[in-house]
Design a protein around this motif. Structure first.
Motif, PDB file in Angstrom:
ATOM      1  N   LEU A  53      38.574  50.964  54.897  1.00 27.95           N
ATOM      2  CA  LEU A  53      39.407  49.905  55.477  1.00 27.95           C
ATOM      3  C   LEU A  53      38.448  48.613  55.187  1.00 27.95           C
ATOM      4  N   GLU A  57      41.059  44.496  57.799  1.00 22.32           N
ATOM      5  CA  GLU A  57      41.863  45.492  58.349  1.00 22.32           C
ATOM      6  C   GLU A  57      41.491  46.107  59.636  1.00 22.32           C
ATOM      7  N   LEU A  61      43.134  46.153  64.041  1.00 23.55           N
ATOM      8  CA  LEU A  61      43.101  47.045  64.866  1.00 23.55           C
ATOM      9  C   LEU A  61      42.270  46.575  66.163  1.00 23.55           C
ATOM     10  N   LYS A 200      45.899  57.841  61.351  1.00 28.78           N
ATOM     11  CA  LYS A 200      47.309  57.694  61.153  1.00 28.78           C
ATOM     12  C   LYS A 200      47.807  56.956  62.194  1.00 28.78           C
ATOM     13  N   LYS A 203      47.322  53.295  62.516  1.00 32.38           N
ATOM     14  CA  LYS A 203      47.945  52.562  61.604  1.00 32.38           C
ATOM     15  C   LYS A 203      49.402  52.250  61.897  1.00 32.38           C
ATOM     16  N   GLU A 204      50.200  53.310  62.098  1.00 34.53           N
ATOM     17  CA  GLU A 204      51.496  53.126  62.610  1.00 34.53           C
ATOM     18  C   GLU A 204      51.908  52.319  63.825  1.00 34.53           C
ATOM     19  N   LEU A 208      49.104  47.084  60.604  1.00 32.69           N
ATOM     20  CA  LEU A 208      48.728  47.854  59.175  1.00 32.69           C
ATOM     21  C   LEU A 208      49.855  48.376  58.434  1.00 32.69           C
ATOM     22  N   LYS A 209      50.674  48.825  59.200  1.00 29.52           N
ATOM     23  CA  LYS A 209      51.866  49.576  58.717  1.00 29.52           C
ATOM     24  C   LYS A 209      52.752  48.723  57.766  1.00 29.52           C
ATOM     25  N   LEU A 217      45.744  55.788  54.850  1.00 29.67           N
ATOM     26  CA  LEU A 217      44.631  55.781  55.948  1.00 29.67           C
ATOM     27  C   LEU A 217      44.623  57.169  56.736  1.00 29.67           C
TER      28      LEU A 217
END
Length: 340
Positions: A53, A57, A61, A200, A203-204, A208-209, A217
């Motif tokens: 990352l 990024e 988060l 994962k 991210k979803e 970030l997605k 990732l």
């Protein structure tokens, strides 16, 4: 597969090695030829390799609430992220096996709190008489900031069930909608698959997605991120492996994906374009007293896997240069980029 067969044969006292001795040379040549043929067919290029990352990024988060202490889910995500980064843990198994008793909160000579982790058997250090532990025990020090590592760790312990605040599996199943603010977690341990999908899922459930949809990732991305951070800051490999737990410096080579910012600058230089980040030199006068008080020293910096050593002359050479010039100057490198 050859290495596995070789280990089996050694355990049966077979006198020859199929990966080193000349008797198996033809077998190794066949394997090499097969590998080249598969590479020509496009295999072995690792398109699904996990990525690290960037600083931006990671900040997404935090800002989006995937990391932080606002909810039970974000707090346990933060525990996983911080422990992976500071103790160099692997993404799933080492987290799943850890216990609350493996951690201790102590204070250094300056009364600054820090957390230590008593590591159990790992992939590279499986225990036994011949396997040495880490040369240096990694520590997480309190920062006093909003995202203080020790404060978040203490908060996580406080949100556990009363009888499990000092014992039991470290990762507990999350109560998504807790009825009280005191207990956020169940008495049952978090499953391996849930731990394995933390990165994962973050991210979803975050921007970030959309920001990097094609970037893979996984939990391994956190481990790669800490290696990239330390390398870009000039930390030598011998010190980095004390954090990640690698047995040798060569084990870090697979984490070495290069610095994208450096590559952008080099691409612009090659194309005769203006670099993305230019430097200008500003001279400031130094008094002769300040200059003469400096002692000889050297500093080593890391840039794209190259160590650059800058030697600062001591008093004698500085005094000789001052005899030829009345004023000395210091150089300050100012970066146009705010991130630098």
């Amino acid at each position: 597969m050859q290495a596995a067969l070789d280990r089996h044969l050694r355990s049966k006292n077979y006198p020859k090695s199929i990966v080193r001795d000349t008797e198996s040379l033809s077998s190794r040549k066949v394997l090499e030829g097969k590998a080249r043929k598969l590479r020509e067919q496009g295999m072995g290029k690792r398109p699904n390799k996990a990525k690290s990352l960037t600083k931006e990024e990671e900040e997404i988060l935090w800002q989006n609430g995937q990391l932080g202490n606002q909810t039970p889910r974000s707090l346990i995500n933060t525990m996983w992220w911080l422990l992976t980064m500071h103790f160099g843990l692997r993404g799933r198994q080492e987290h799943h096996d850890m216990m609350v008793e493996d951690f201790s909160i102590e204070k250094d000579d300056d009364v600054v709190e820090f957390i230590t982790f008593s590591e159990g058997p790992t992939k590279t250090r499986q225990g036994g008489l011949r396997v040495k532990p880490r040369l240096a025990t990694p520590k997480m020090f309190a920062t006093g900031e909003k995202r203080c590592l020790v404060a978040l760790f203490k908060q996580y312990l406080e949100k556990r069930p009363e009888e499990m605040k000092k014992t039991g599996p470290f990762y507990l199943a999350v109560i998504d909608k807790p009825q009280t603010s005191a207990v956020w977690y169940k008495k049952t341990p978090m499953g391996k698959n849930t731990i394995n999908n933390i990165m994962k899922t973050m991210k979803e459930d975050s921007p970030l997605k959309d920001v990097c949809p094609e970037k893979k990732l996984t939990n391994h991305s956190a481990r790669k991120t800490v290696v990239k951070k330390l390398k870009s800051s000039g930390i030598p490999k011998c010190e980095i492996k004390n954090i990640t737990g690698h047995n040798s410096e060569q084990g870090l080579d697979d984490y070495d994906s290069g610095d994208e910012n450096e590559q952008k600058i080099m691409s612009k230089i090659i194309d005769n374009a203006k670099p993305a980040s230019t430097s200008r030199q500003v001279l400031h006068p130094l008094s002769s007293v300040q200059t003469q008080s400096r002692s000889a020293s050297s500093h080593v910096y890391n840039f794209s896997h190259c160590n650059v050593t800058l030697n600062v002359a001591g008093n004698h050479s500085l005094q000789s240069s001052l005899s030829q010039s009345k004023r000395a100057y210091k150089r300050i490198m100012l970066q146009d980029s705010d991130s630098d």
